[in-house]
Design a protein around this motif. Structure first.
Motif, PDB file in Angstrom:
ATOM      1  N   HIS A 101      54.262  20.464  86.943  1.00  0.00           N
ATOM      2  CA  HIS A 101      55.612  19.507  87.078  1.00  0.00           C
ATOM      3  C   HIS A 101      55.636  19.161  88.637  1.00  0.00           C
ATOM      4  O   HIS A 101      56.209  18.257  88.945  1.00  0.00           O
ATOM      5  N   SER A 140      55.089  15.691  90.177  1.00  0.00           N
ATOM      6  CA  SER A 140      53.471  15.423  89.620  1.00  0.00           C
ATOM      7  C   SER A 140      53.134  14.029  89.641  1.00  0.00           C
ATOM      8  O   SER A 140      51.778  13.918  89.457  1.00  0.00           O
ATOM      9  N   THR A 141      54.041  13.175  89.674  1.00  0.00           N
ATOM     10  CA  THR A 141      53.453  11.694  89.638  1.00  0.00           C
ATOM     11  C   THR A 141      53.096  11.176  90.953  1.00  0.00           C
ATOM     12  O   THR A 141      52.472   9.909  91.002  1.00  0.00           O
ATOM     13  N   GLN A 142      53.137  11.957  92.037  1.00  0.00           N
ATOM     14  CA  GLN A 142      52.598  11.638  93.341  1.00  0.00           C
ATOM     15  C   GLN A 142      51.523  12.512  93.660  1.00  0.00           C
ATOM     16  O   GLN A 142      51.733  13.687  94.259  1.00  0.00           O
ATOM     17  N   ARG A 143      50.038  12.265  93.438  1.00  0.00           N
ATOM     18  CA  ARG A 143      48.915  13.139  93.510  1.00  0.00           C
ATOM     19  C   ARG A 143      48.184  12.216  94.185  1.00  0.00           C
ATOM     20  O   ARG A 143      47.220  11.550  93.905  1.00  0.00           O
TER      21      ARG A 143
END
Length: 179
Positions: A101, A140-143
């Motif tokens: 997450h 988790s959307t910003q990797r």
């Protein structure tokens, strides 16, 4: 040596010193070298790398601060977020730990010198603080890719301030700028 006695939540929110701040939390608090550039109403203007930031400080602590004085700023990994280049910390990404997450993004500050004398005074290595290293807790959307350079911003109210010897001057309070 006993450093502080309090409930775990209080230790996390109101550490007495750098040791407690870095020991409580996983990962521990990021510790950054800062310098006082001006005294402002109710606080101080600090320079963190290239970024000036105004932070509220209790009057009793403010009375002992001087322009150009070195301090340590602490910021929890969850208080950092991706931001625009202007006014943010520039970080070189060294590793990513994916936790499903969220991601823990490990990096090194770019353009922020770490004063060697202050490291010895605090005993940073002895208490597990790796100065110049930053950990950010991102969704988790910003990797970002390993090796990339990114910009992390922090809210002034999320900063903790410590004396050169490690005593806490100001506790961070998300959602408030009160010292």
């Amino acid at each position: 040596r006993l450093q502080q006695v309090a409930a775990p939540a209080d230790l996390y929110a109101r550490p007495a010193n750098l040791f407690v701040a870095s020991f409580i939390g996983n990962p521990g608090m990021n510790i950054l070298p800062v310098r006082v550039v001006a005294l402002v109403p109710q606080g101080v203007r600090l320079r963190i790398g290239e970024r000036p930031i105004d932070v509220g400080v209790p009057e009793a602590a403010r009375a002992d601060l001087r322009v150009d004085a070195p301090l340590w700023a602490g910021v929890r990994p969850e208080a950092l977020s991706l931001g625009p280049a202007e006014g943010s910390l520039r970080v070189h990404v060294e590793a990513i730990e994916s936790l499903g997450h969220e991601h823990l993004v490990y990096g090194r500050l770019v353009g922020v010198p770490v004063p060697a004398v202050a490291i010895d005074a605090v005993g940073a290595g002895d208490i597990g603080i790796e100065l110049g290293r930053v950990v950010a807790r991102l969704p988790s959307t910003q990797r970002p890719p390993t090796g990339a350079e990114l910009f992390l911003q922090m809210r002034p109210e999320s900063l903790y301030l410590f004396t050169p010897s490690g005593e806490c001057l100001r506790h961070g309070h998300p959602g408030s700028i009160e010292p």
